[in-house]
Design an enzyme around this catalytic site. Structure first.
Site, PDB file in Angstrom:
ATOM      1  N   GLY B  90       0.854  -1.180   0.000  1.00 59.90           N
ATOM      2  CA  GLY B  90       0.000   0.000   0.000  1.00 59.90           C
ATOM      3  C   GLY B  90       0.887   1.225   0.000  1.00 59.90           C
ATOM      4  O   GLY B  90       1.894   1.253  -0.695  1.00 59.90           O
ATOM      5  N   SER B 122       5.791  -5.399  -1.054  1.00 62.61           N
ATOM      6  CA  SER B 122       5.747  -3.994  -1.476  1.00 62.61           C
ATOM      7  C   SER B 122       6.095  -3.046  -0.308  1.00 62.61           C
ATOM      8  O   SER B 122       7.231  -3.083   0.175  1.00 62.61           O
ATOM      9  CB  SER B 122       4.378  -3.710  -2.091  1.00 62.61           C
ATOM     10  OG  SER B 122       4.386  -2.499  -2.791  1.00 62.61           O
ATOM     11  N   ALA B 123       5.164  -2.233   0.179  1.00 60.86           N
ATOM     12  CA  ALA B 123       5.473  -1.329   1.303  1.00 60.86           C
ATOM     13  C   ALA B 123       5.961  -2.121   2.518  1.00 60.86           C
ATOM     14  O   ALA B 123       6.860  -1.679   3.254  1.00 60.86           O
ATOM     15  CB  ALA B 123       4.239  -0.507   1.672  1.00 60.86           C
ATOM     16  N   HIS B 159       8.909  -3.207  -6.698  1.00 58.68           N
ATOM     17  CA  HIS B 159       8.328  -2.889  -8.020  1.00 58.68           C
ATOM     18  C   HIS B 159       9.383  -2.230  -8.906  1.00 58.68           C
ATOM     19  O   HIS B 159       9.076  -1.288  -9.639  1.00 58.68           O
ATOM     20  CB  HIS B 159       7.136  -1.928  -7.911  1.00 58.68           C
ATOM     21  CG  HIS B 159       5.997  -2.400  -7.082  1.00 58.68           C
ATOM     22  ND1 HIS B 159       5.076  -3.324  -7.518  1.00 58.68           N
ATOM     23  CD2 HIS B 159       5.605  -2.076  -5.823  1.00 58.68           C
ATOM     24  CE1 HIS B 159       4.161  -3.531  -6.580  1.00 58.68           C
ATOM     25  NE2 HIS B 159       4.469  -2.792  -5.532  1.00 58.68           N
TER      26      HIS B 159
END
Lengths: 235, 235
Positions: B90, B122-123, B159
């Protein structure tokens, strides 16, 4: 009376630095023979000197001499004495950190509100909004605040990028990011595509350039704005 | 002994949530029947409840029950009692703000260093590095610090995106942004492409997945790392 050009980018693909904006800048700075350049955002890590040299070459072509703010002993006094101000693009986190560290943030705000002509591009445009919370940049340094110049009553997203058709990349689109912003912040966000700029005269804000702008209001579907739109109603 | 999976993304294009990682996660969590989920990063503004529900469905398929940290009265105690921890993706600025506000940052750091199995995507992977200064996210909220868990002695860029061939967009490439980071920060940065992850066992860090990683060392040309590379020498 405020007098600003807030440009999405300095350079269009295939063009020279500021080339597409030169006619506009000639008119914008018609009463100025000198410009104070703020190179703090240092795109790609370029030095203050090299960045200023590049800008001086461009403005030399319209008979305006350029001096970098780093060349002055007192940067706040440099702003107070400036005939015109240009903040260049680069990294917004670095720019905002330096603007606070030097006291230049408050000085520029005061000068531009009192009518000194201002030009911003990219990071230098981002800081014209209420906060830097809609920058696209990497947070390479921790600024003392995300609040910026608030010269317009909304936030700006420069280099606004539409979703890339057929992309398989799973990172967030720009639109998703701005939607996340609106979970925590109420002010409008204006996505400025490359080649667009805002012309601010007092409280009148007009979208310029060939392209549409994309406006994001909290809790509403984004809308496309035609070039020439008057955005003075935004707040 | 530290035991982490640090994944670039939760979802590959065309795949279901965590689908590509499920065999790895079955092994990673083989001694766990429950998982504490940290939904603070709220991708696209999704609620804590909805995000947790989505994760619970996925982990249900490998017989692991999931509870969201927001369901506990005391989030720090929840971490201290957790059998395993997963921090989802997120917005990294939001995630880090919440982790500090709740005291969960220090609690997770302690738990994972003492051997509680951890998964990040991700985060949730970004925060495994020294700082969040190489996130791609929009700074929608101002965290009290950019320092993160430092579970590996470098920074992570999830990413990771190669320059798009033929793009006319003038915003900075990911590589330019990381180069700007290295003007002010000394630690290595590992670009993790979507579908890559790090397997961390104690001080041993191995690159996994089908793709190469891209390693950025201060003052050096970036290098490609084959999958299976041992990154334990990085510091």
């Amino acid at each position: 009376m405020k007098n600003l050009i807030i440009a999405s980018t300095s350079t269009l693909h295939g063009g020279a630095y500021m080339e597409y904006l030169l006619p506009t800048l000639t008119a914008h700075f018609k009463n100025c023979s000198s410009l104070l350049f703020i190179p703090y955002a240092r795109p790609g890590g370029i030095s203050h000197d090299d960045y200023t040299k590049k800008v001086a070459e461009t403005f030399g072509s319209i008979n305006i001499t350029v001096k970098g703010i780093h060349e002055f002993d007192n940067p706040v006094t440099a702003v107070e004495n400036a005939e015109a101000i240009f903040t260049g693009g680069g990294n917004t986190f670095l720019l905002v950190t330096q603007l606070y560290k030097t006291g230049v943030m408050a000085a520029v705000q005061k000068a531009v509100n009192s009518g000194i002509p201002y030009l911003g591009s990219s990071a230098g445009s981002n800081i014209c909004g209420m906060t830097m919370k809609t920058t696209n940049d990497m947070p390479i340094i921790y600024p003392p605040s995300f609040d910026t110049l608030a010269l317009v009553p909304f936030n700006i997203n420069p280099h606004y990028l539409d979703p890339i058709e057929g992309s398989t990349h799973m990172g967030e689109t720009r639109e998703t990011r701005i939607k996340e912003f609106h979970q925590f912040n109420a002010q409008p966000v204006l996505g400025l595509r490359e080649g667009s700029w805002l012309d601010v005269q007092g409280d009148t804000v007009i979208l310029k350039g060939n392209l549409q702008g994309r406006l994001f209001l909290q809790g509403k579907e984004p809308q496309e704005l035609e070039t020439g739109s008057d955005l003075s109603w935004l707040k």
